[in-house]
Design a protein around this motif. Sequence first.
Motif, PDB file in Angstrom:
ATOM      1  N   VAL A   1      -5.954  -7.401   9.017  1.00  0.00           N
ATOM      2  CA  VAL A   1      -6.623  -6.372   8.219  1.00  0.00           C
ATOM      3  C   VAL A   1      -5.583  -5.309   7.879  1.00  0.00           C
ATOM      4  O   VAL A   1      -4.878  -4.822   8.763  1.00  0.00           O
ATOM      5  N   LEU A   2      -5.491  -5.006   6.593  1.00  0.00           N
ATOM      6  CA  LEU A   2      -4.601  -3.957   6.099  1.00  0.00           C
ATOM      7  C   LEU A   2      -5.413  -3.039   5.193  1.00  0.00           C
ATOM      8  O   LEU A   2      -6.378  -3.481   4.566  1.00  0.00           O
ATOM      9  N   ALA A   3      -5.015  -1.774   5.134  1.00  0.00           N
ATOM     10  CA  ALA A   3      -5.644  -0.840   4.195  1.00  0.00           C
ATOM     11  C   ALA A   3      -4.556   0.046   3.615  1.00  0.00           C
ATOM     12  O   ALA A   3      -3.603   0.409   4.304  1.00  0.00           O
ATOM     13  N   HIS A   4      -4.727   0.383   2.327  1.00  0.00           N
ATOM     14  CA  HIS A   4      -3.817   1.357   1.720  1.00  0.00           C
ATOM     15  C   HIS A   4      -4.628   2.490   1.099  1.00  0.00           C
ATOM     16  O   HIS A   4      -5.822   2.363   0.861  1.00  0.00           O
TER      17      HIS A   4
ATOM     18  N   ILE B 242      -2.054   2.527   5.278  1.00  0.00           N
ATOM     19  CA  ILE B 242      -2.505   3.511   6.259  1.00  0.00           C
ATOM     20  C   ILE B 242      -3.045   2.828   7.510  1.00  0.00           C
ATOM     21  O   ILE B 242      -3.301   3.476   8.513  1.00  0.00           O
ATOM     22  N   TYR B 243      -3.205   1.499   7.443  1.00  0.00           N
ATOM     23  CA  TYR B 243      -3.753   0.747   8.562  1.00  0.00           C
ATOM     24  C   TYR B 243      -3.233  -0.681   8.490  1.00  0.00           C
ATOM     25  O   TYR B 243      -3.162  -1.265   7.406  1.00  0.00           O
ATOM     26  N   GLY B 244      -2.893  -1.225   9.634  1.00  0.00           N
ATOM     27  CA  GLY B 244      -2.555  -2.641   9.764  1.00  0.00           C
ATOM     28  C   GLY B 244      -2.822  -3.044  11.197  1.00  0.00           C
ATOM     29  O   GLY B 244      -2.208  -2.493  12.110  1.00  0.00           O
ATOM     30  N   ASN B 245      -3.771  -3.949  11.401  1.00  0.00           N
ATOM     31  CA  ASN B 245      -4.084  -4.327  12.780  1.00  0.00           C
ATOM     32  C   ASN B 245      -2.948  -5.172  13.363  1.00  0.00           C
ATOM     33  O   ASN B 245      -1.964  -5.486  12.691  1.00  0.00           O
ATOM     34  N   LYS B 246      -3.064  -5.509  14.649  1.00  0.00           N
ATOM     35  CA  LYS B 246      -1.986  -6.233  15.336  1.00  0.00           C
ATOM     36  C   LYS B 246      -1.710  -7.587  14.676  1.00  0.00           C
ATOM     37  O   LYS B 246      -0.548  -7.995  14.580  1.00  0.00           O
ATOM     38  N   ALA B 247      -2.752  -8.278  14.211  1.00  0.00           N
ATOM     39  CA  ALA B 247      -2.537  -9.570  13.545  1.00  0.00           C
ATOM     40  C   ALA B 247      -1.702  -9.374  12.278  1.00  0.00           C
ATOM     41  O   ALA B 247      -0.814 -10.178  11.986  1.00  0.00           O
ATOM     42  N   ALA B 248      -1.964  -8.310  11.521  1.00  0.00           N
ATOM     43  CA  ALA B 248      -1.179  -8.017  10.314  1.00  0.00           C
ATOM     44  C   ALA B 248       0.252  -7.642  10.690  1.00  0.00           C
ATOM     45  O   ALA B 248       1.206  -8.090  10.041  1.00  0.00           O
ATOM     46  N   GLN B 249       0.404  -6.836  11.733  1.00  0.00           N
ATOM     47  CA  GLN B 249       1.745  -6.438  12.158  1.00  0.00           C
ATOM     48  C   GLN B 249       2.572  -7.656  12.553  1.00  0.00           C
ATOM     49  O   GLN B 249       3.757  -7.764  12.185  1.00  0.00           O
ATOM     50  N   ARG B 250       1.955  -8.582  13.302  1.00  0.00           N
ATOM     51  CA  ARG B 250       2.680  -9.791  13.715  1.00  0.00           C
ATOM     52  C   ARG B 250       3.082 -10.615  12.494  1.00  0.00           C
ATOM     53  O   ARG B 250       4.217 -11.081  12.406  1.00  0.00           O
TER      54      ARG B 250
ATOM     55  N   GLU C  14       6.047   1.418  11.441  1.00  0.00           N
ATOM     56  CA  GLU C  14       6.739   0.919  10.252  1.00  0.00           C
ATOM     57  C   GLU C  14       5.778   0.577   9.114  1.00  0.00           C
ATOM     58  O   GLU C  14       6.059   0.859   7.947  1.00  0.00           O
ATOM     59  N   ILE C  15       4.654  -0.029   9.473  1.00  0.00           N
ATOM     60  CA  ILE C  15       3.746  -0.491   8.407  1.00  0.00           C
ATOM     61  C   ILE C  15       2.971   0.666   7.796  1.00  0.00           C
ATOM     62  O   ILE C  15       2.722   0.681   6.597  1.00  0.00           O
ATOM     63  N   THR C  16       2.606   1.653   8.612  1.00  0.00           N
ATOM     64  CA  THR C  16       1.891   2.797   8.054  1.00  0.00           C
ATOM     65  C   THR C  16       2.911   3.680   7.341  1.00  0.00           C
ATOM     66  O   THR C  16       3.932   4.047   7.900  1.00  0.00           O
ATOM     67  N   GLY C  17       2.630   3.943   6.107  1.00  0.00           N
ATOM     68  CA  GLY C  17       3.559   4.701   5.277  1.00  0.00           C
ATOM     69  C   GLY C  17       4.411   3.825   4.373  1.00  0.00           C
ATOM     70  O   GLY C  17       5.100   4.323   3.492  1.00  0.00           O
ATOM     71  N   LEU C  18       4.372   2.497   4.578  1.00  0.00           N
ATOM     72  CA  LEU C  18       5.107   1.566   3.726  1.00  0.00           C
ATOM     73  C   LEU C  18       4.353   1.401   2.401  1.00  0.00           C
ATOM     74  O   LEU C  18       3.136   1.189   2.411  1.00  0.00           O
ATOM     75  N   PRO C  19       5.030   1.495   1.258  1.00  0.00           N
ATOM     76  CA  PRO C  19       4.338   1.210  -0.006  1.00  0.00           C
ATOM     77  C   PRO C  19       3.777  -0.216   0.032  1.00  0.00           C
ATOM     78  O   PRO C  19       4.515  -1.164   0.329  1.00  0.00           O
ATOM     79  N   SER C  20       2.490  -0.364  -0.233  1.00  0.00           N
ATOM     80  CA  SER C  20       1.862  -1.685  -0.093  1.00  0.00           C
ATOM     81  C   SER C  20       2.440  -2.705  -1.064  1.00  0.00           C
ATOM     82  O   SER C  20       2.424  -3.894  -0.789  1.00  0.00           O
ATOM     83  N   ARG C  21       3.007  -2.257  -2.188  1.00  0.00           N
ATOM     84  CA  ARG C  21       3.624  -3.196  -3.138  1.00  0.00           C
ATOM     85  C   ARG C  21       4.764  -3.975  -2.494  1.00  0.00           C
ATOM     86  O   ARG C  21       5.090  -5.085  -2.922  1.00  0.00           O
ATOM     87  N   LEU C  22       5.382  -3.416  -1.439  1.00  0.00           N
ATOM     88  CA  LEU C  22       6.504  -4.091  -0.794  1.00  0.00           C
ATOM     89  C   LEU C  22       6.067  -5.292   0.045  1.00  0.00           C
ATOM     90  O   LEU C  22       6.915  -6.031   0.545  1.00  0.00           O
ATOM     91  N   SER C  23       4.752  -5.505   0.166  1.00  0.00           N
ATOM     92  CA  SER C  23       4.267  -6.698   0.868  1.00  0.00           C
ATOM     93  C   SER C  23       4.392  -7.941  -0.015  1.00  0.00           C
ATOM     94  O   SER C  23       4.208  -9.056   0.461  1.00  0.00           O
ATOM     95  N   ALA C  24       4.687  -7.736  -1.295  1.00  0.00           N
ATOM     96  CA  ALA C  24       4.907  -8.853  -2.232  1.00  0.00           C
ATOM     97  C   ALA C  24       6.320  -8.739  -2.785  1.00  0.00           C
ATOM     98  O   ALA C  24       6.855  -7.644  -2.927  1.00  0.00           O
TER      99      ALA C  24
END
Length: 152
Positions: free
Chosen positions: A48-51, A60-68, A76-86
Amino acid sequence: MIPLHRNPAFYQLLADSYARLLGRPLVPQSMPAGEATEWLYESAPFAVLAHNTDPDPLFIYGNKAAQRRFGYSWDEITGLPSRLSAEAPNREERQQFLARVERLGYEAGYKGVRVTKSGQRFMIEEATLWQLLDADGKQHGQAVVIPRTRDI
């Protein structure tokens, strides 16, 4: 301030907006908000991720499964521009997907290529993205459940 992964009010926003739009619960069994907040972050078998609603949205949110899966810590994940996931070539497709969700409220069954912190590419499958809308209809961002991924 309570971090969002420990904040029952943020969990309620995730769960209530999901249930309103999709007509089913985010968490598979009924449990008190505090317990559900912890389960979703620590133990959920899906990412689960949220921006937020910034012009260049930030996670603003990434659960442990998303972090892994994405290879980032909470900090690191909170504050990351979500576009960088692609990757750059896939960002236009991702942007069109986000725009459809903004118009329709949610979209289920999405698949697309994503990239980890180290640059490894993987496919997300059967993802559901939805608008984070509170009870008054105010938008707080978007969230996604990613039930399956596979290396490519």
